[in-house]
Each structure stands twice: as C-alpha cells, then as structure tokens.
Scaffold this motif. Structure first.
Motif, PDB file in Angstrom:
ATOM      1  N   SER A   6     -27.088  -1.020 -21.278  1.00 51.11           N
ATOM      2  CA  SER A   6     -26.486  -0.578 -20.834  1.00 51.11           C
ATOM      3  C   SER A   6     -26.517  -0.594 -19.683  1.00 51.11           C
ATOM      4  CB  SER A   6     -26.049   1.263 -21.286  1.00 51.11           C
ATOM      5  OG  SER A   6     -26.189   1.805 -22.276  1.00 51.11           O
ATOM      6  N   GLU A   7     -27.400  -0.478 -18.768  1.00 53.24           N
ATOM      7  CA  GLU A   7     -28.641  -1.381 -17.326  1.00 53.24           C
ATOM      8  C   GLU A   7     -28.115  -2.151 -16.917  1.00 53.24           C
ATOM      9  OE1 GLU A   7     -30.065   1.360 -15.879  1.00 53.24           O
ATOM     10  OE2 GLU A   7     -30.618   2.959 -17.219  1.00 53.24           O
ATOM     11  N   ALA A   8     -28.006  -3.130 -18.099  1.00 53.65           N
ATOM     12  CA  ALA A   8     -26.846  -4.521 -18.021  1.00 53.65           C
ATOM     13  C   ALA A   8     -25.761  -4.603 -17.738  1.00 53.65           C
ATOM     14  CB  ALA A   8     -27.925  -5.498 -18.254  1.00 53.65           C
ATOM     15  N   ILE A   9     -25.110  -3.899 -18.473  1.00 57.56           N
ATOM     16  CA  ILE A   9     -23.647  -3.409 -18.304  1.00 57.56           C
ATOM     17  C   ILE A   9     -22.894  -2.650 -16.387  1.00 57.56           C
ATOM     18  CG2 ILE A   9     -21.937  -1.938 -18.299  1.00 57.56           C
ATOM     19  CD1 ILE A   9     -22.609  -2.170 -21.673  1.00 57.56           C
ATOM     20  N   ILE A  10     -24.169  -1.459 -16.437  1.00 52.32           N
ATOM     21  CA  ILE A  10     -24.034  -1.291 -15.063  1.00 52.32           C
ATOM     22  C   ILE A  10     -24.292  -1.874 -13.893  1.00 52.32           C
ATOM     23  CG2 ILE A  10     -24.467   0.835 -13.782  1.00 52.32           C
ATOM     24  CD1 ILE A  10     -22.666   1.397 -16.187  1.00 52.32           C
ATOM     25  N   HIS A  11     -24.724  -2.578 -13.963  1.00 52.67           N
ATOM     26  CA  HIS A  11     -25.701  -3.439 -13.126  1.00 52.67           C
ATOM     27  C   HIS A  11     -25.334  -4.810 -12.468  1.00 52.67           C
ATOM     28  CE1 HIS A  11     -29.180  -6.012 -10.282  1.00 52.67           C
ATOM     29  NE2 HIS A  11     -28.264  -6.594 -10.950  1.00 52.67           N
ATOM     30  N   LEU A  12     -24.352  -4.620 -13.832  1.00 52.73           N
ATOM     31  CA  LEU A  12     -23.529  -5.963 -13.278  1.00 52.73           C
ATOM     32  C   LEU A  12     -21.661  -5.817 -13.159  1.00 52.73           C
ATOM     33  CD1 LEU A  12     -25.272  -7.927 -16.646  1.00 52.73           C
ATOM     34  CD2 LEU A  12     -25.047  -8.882 -14.192  1.00 52.73           C
ATOM     35  N   GLY A  13     -21.477  -4.642 -13.486  1.00 53.07           N
ATOM     36  CA  GLY A  13     -20.439  -4.027 -12.368  1.00 53.07           C
ATOM     37  C   GLY A  13     -18.943  -3.645 -13.557  1.00 53.07           C
TER      38      GLY A  13
END
Length: 534
Positions: free
Chosen positions: A478-485
């Motif tokens: 989830s952190e990756a999804i938000i961080h990557l846009g």
C-alpha cells in the motif's frame, strides 16, 4: 427441497465446493509449496463461538423487524476479505453486531434509524456482506450503546421499467441474479457483473463504487446511475432523474462511493442495455507481460471498446489454468445487441499482432446466442475466477496467505509503477519470516489514459501468525502504491483496511468538506462509524 445455507464465516454456500474439489485444491497447494502434509484448521462451528451478550434490547415496536439470533449476528459480523476469514477461523467474533434489522419498507428503515439515533447505537449498513475491505464490521468503540446491522435484503424489487429510455427504478437490496431475472422479461440488462455478483446488491455496488463486467467504457457503477433515493438521519434525499446535467456538483456523486456513511441508498434509477445477442471472443498469447501491456494500451486508445480486455501475466495464467505459465494471455471479447462484431475483432487482433500477439484462428469464438457456453482459455479463467473465493476459504484452513490488492495508474507511469509494486510485494514476502510465496498480476479494466492492475499474493504463512504477516505485506504494498502514484483502490472501496492510505490520497481540504457534509446529514455520527470519516 431445503434452501442452500450460506456460511456464517466465509464466502458463499456451505456446499459451494465438493469434498473432491477441496482435496484437489489442497493437493495443488501442496505441490506449489512443497508441503508433504497439511496441518489443517477446520472451519468454525456456531457452537464454538463465544458470542458476547447483546448490549441492546429490541423495542416492542420493532420486534417484527429485528433479531438477535446467534446465526444472524455471526453472519453479519464480517465481510469476505482474507482478514475476515482468518479471524473467523480463529473463532474471533468479538465485533458481532448486537441486533440485526431487516426493514421491509422505507418506513421500517426510517423507524429503525430513528431508534438507533435515540439510543446512540451505530447503524451498520449491510447489503450482501461481500465487502473485502472491512466495510461492514462493527468496530465502534465505547462511545456507542451498541451496534445494529441493517440488512436490506427485503428491498429487492424492480419497481418500474422505462423501456423508451432504457432505464429502471430498482430497490437497493436486490442481489445481482434476482435483478437480472426480473429485467429479463423486458429484454434488458444492467450488464454489470462483479465477481461478487451472485451475493452482492445494487445498493452495495453504488455505495462502494464497484467495478463490473466491462473492461472498457462502462467499467464502474457510476456510469450506470441515473438518480438515487437516500434515507439519512436528517431526512430523505431524492435526486432528479436526468441523462446528464451541468447544474452544479452532482448530488448523486455525493452518495456514490459514500460507503453508508452519509445515508442509506434505498432505490436507484439505473441505465440499462438491450441484452446482447452477438458475441465474439479470442485468447491472444504474448511472449511477455509488457508486450501484452503495450497491446492493451493500443486497444484502450483505439475507440474499439472491447467488453473484455483482461491481460494475465504468466504466473496468473499458470495459476488459473488459462495458459502454460510461460506466456501472458489476453482475454479479448466484444458483445452487442445491435450488430455483428467480426470487423471489431479483426481490428483488435491486428493491434495485438503489432506487439507480438499470436492466436490460433480456431480460438476465436463467435456466436449469436448468449446462452451458449463459451469454451477455451477464457472460459477456464472465468470458472477459476468465479470459484476463487471458495478456493481461498480452503487455503485459509491450510495456513496459506492468499489475498489481492488492486489499483489504477496512468500509462506513462505504469512500467515503473508495476515494477515497484511487484518488488515491494516480493520483498515483503521474503522478509517476513522467510515466507515461501509469489505475486501475480492481471489487468482487469483499461482506460485510454491508464490500466487497473490487480495483484494476487499467495504465500505459506506461519501457523497462528498468518493475519499479522498479511498485514505487514499489505502495508508494504500500500505504501508503494501511494508513493508511486496509484490509487489505493480502483473498485474495492475504502472500508477500514484502506483507510490509512485513503487519508494520504485524499486532499486535506476535501476531507474537511466531507466532514461538514457528514455533520449535516448524520450529526450524531451513527452511520458506519470509522468508515471514510472519523
């Protein structure tokens, strides 16, 4: 003949999978994970559950509408996510609602809602109970006197059909199959088929901004809503039925996706389609996933608007049986009531060939009778897709972590995004107790400006710690999804499970505006506390 009984602890019917198929699932997972023998946890029985005493007493005036029956309370405790089923296997039903209400009319619903307001009880709206994000669980804290789950199953009729405009007024508690059965006599269909279609409801689709059957064009229920009728603690909101309007911000949009926090949807006018009689489909193989992605982007921007445009990566094809596990496979399809589709399919296949797509001419299926059973890779994948939640319940008993997450992102970001999300998921699987597992991806919906990738995680969990291990994997991806846009959810809603990342995605000033709306429509904050808004 006795009616089939639904599970109180998991997906679908108790007899949804035969013992033989369950054994096949166990054998397949043993082979994939290299397990010689499973230590299986059996599903819970009602007698094993230490159900808390109800904190609320049903008033005499509502006795005919409410129940504190243990089966109903247990059945309305959870949705159908992996987290929900794992906790059910742990015999943990501490958040069971105190009362389950079954309104038969809007007047009943208003009376139940007034009672909840008077006694400061949380009102949890329940459609089909198929939420996979913690959307129906009564996590309410001590500031409420108790929790009432309001089940809309009795509001289940197609009330009016406008054949000229191709629309219908339908009650929100109707399930997918019953709705389509009632519309069939008019030769019409909503043509909206989420994976949960058999058990989910029209109101639930609208409240969660669900995604449906079509991979392009009409992807979300938003596209099909013409107007709404909503019961709130402060009164009734009924929007004007129009094909389109430029009169300020849309009041329908206020409630579409509100997840039961602003009001209870009781009726909706929805846009219908003539039932399709022409269909054509094909399966196209690509040497790798990214070649397929390029073809899908071309198709999404071509104006062809295929009804099915689902791309499976090699791992997904191997898991579902739709391919050899070495190639990516695109499930491509068109359907229409009005015209033959050969020219659309020919052009779509030409687009695929530009990026290395191959197919066998015999693999193209064309028929003019929508009742004819489809065959081949597409039908194999479809069957696996429909049965997947049943398989998941079996795997939970084995201690296998099996869950999904989905998102959407623009095409210019997709390659970096996909690589980053896959890396984050695989790293989390490796680092959390050295889990043995893998991640697969399919693209479920496509738009001219971007795709909606859908990821599946399977990992061999540590007995007794599966839930905590999944939570760590979930947080990492989830952190990756938000961080990557990307978006934290494309079509599964927010619920409680996505809330921390929804708060990051949502503009702060918009959050304040939503709070103000909540205070206007539900000043005592009794509707689905903790969902979307604190």
């Amino acid at each position: 003949m006795a009616p089939r009984k639904l599970k109180f602890w998991g997906w679908g019917y108790e007899d949804g999978l035969s013992p033989q198929i369950q054994k096949q699932v166990e054998a397949a997972m043993a082979h994939r994970f290299g397990v010689s023998e499973w230590r299986t946890t059996p599903p819970p029985t009602m007698e094993e559950i230490p159900l808390n005493p109800a904190r609320l007493s049903i008033p005499q005036t509502l006795q005919h509408l409410c129940s504190n029956d243990p089966f109903e309370r247990l059945s309305h405790t959870y949705g159908k996510s992996y987290r929900d089923v794992v906790r059910a296997f742990r015999r943990d039903f501490k958040n069971a609602p105190d009362i389950v209400a079954f309104p038969r009319t809007e007047e009943d619903l208003i009376n139940i809602l007034d009672w909840c307001n008077q006694i400061n009880a949380a009102a949890i709206i329940y459609g089909g109970g198929t939420s996979v994000v913690g959307g129906v669980e009564a996590v309410i804290g001590e500031q409420y006197s108790g929790a009432v789950s309001i089940d809309l199953r009795n509001l289940n009729q197609v009330l009016e059909v406008d054949g000229i405009s191709r629309a219908a007024k339908i009650q929100a508690g109707i399930r997918g199959p019953a709705m389509e059965s009632q519309l069939k006599e008019y030769g019409l269909s909503l043509r909206f088929f989420p994976q949960s279609f058999e058990f989910s409801t029209l109101g639930g689709w609208i409240a969660t901004r669900a995604g449906g059957h079509f991979a392009t064009l009409h992807t979300h229920i938003d596209d099909l809503v013409e107007s709404l009728r909503v019961i709130t603690p402060k009164g009734v909101v009924e929007t004007r039925r129009l094909p389109g309007s430029g009169a300020g911000p849309s009041p329908d949009r206020l409630f579409i996706g509100s997840e039961g926090t602003l009001g209870i949807i009781t009726e909706a006018w929805v846009r219908l389609q003539d039932r399709p009689i022409h269909r054509t489909s094909a399966s196209v193989r690509f040497p790798d996933f990214q070649s397929g992605v390029k073809a899908v982007r071309r198709l999404s921007q071509s104006g062809l608007y295929p009804s099915n445009c689902r791309l499976l990566d090699p791992g997904e094809t191997g898991d579902s049986g739709a391919g050899d596990g070495q190639s990516a496979v695109l499930m491509l399809g068109f359907e229409s009531h009005d015209h033959l589709l050969d020219i659309w399919m020919i052009r779509a296949l030409e687009c695929c060939k530009e990026f290395g797509g191959t197919y066998h001419p015999d693999a193209i299926k064309t028929n003019q009778d929508s009742s004819i059973r489809r065959e081949g890779a597409a039908e194999t994948w479809r069957n696996a897709f429909i049965q997947a939640p049943y398989f998941r319940d079996v795997m939970v008993g084995l201690g296998v972590i099996v869950e999904t997450f989905e998102t959407a992102v623009t095409w210019n970001r997709f390659e970096e995004f996909h690589n980053g999300v896959m890396e984050a998921a695989q790293k989390a699987i490796r680092e959390i107790s050295g889990l043995n597992g893998w991640v697969t991806c399919r693209i479920t919906h496509v738009y001219p400006d971007g795709p909606a990738p859908y990821y599946t995680v399977k990992a061999l969990g540590k007995k007794g710690s599966e839930l905590e291990q999944w939570d760590e994997i979930k947080a990492a991806v989830s952190e990756a999804i938000i961080h990557l846009g990307g978006t934290i959810t494309h079509h599964h809603a927010v619920g409680r499970d996505h809330r921390p990342w929804y708060d990051q995605q949502r503009p702060p000033l918009y959050a304040s505006a939503l709070q103000a709306v909540k205070q206007t429509l539900d000043p005592n904050y009794i509707l689905n506390p903790g969902i979307l808004i604190d």
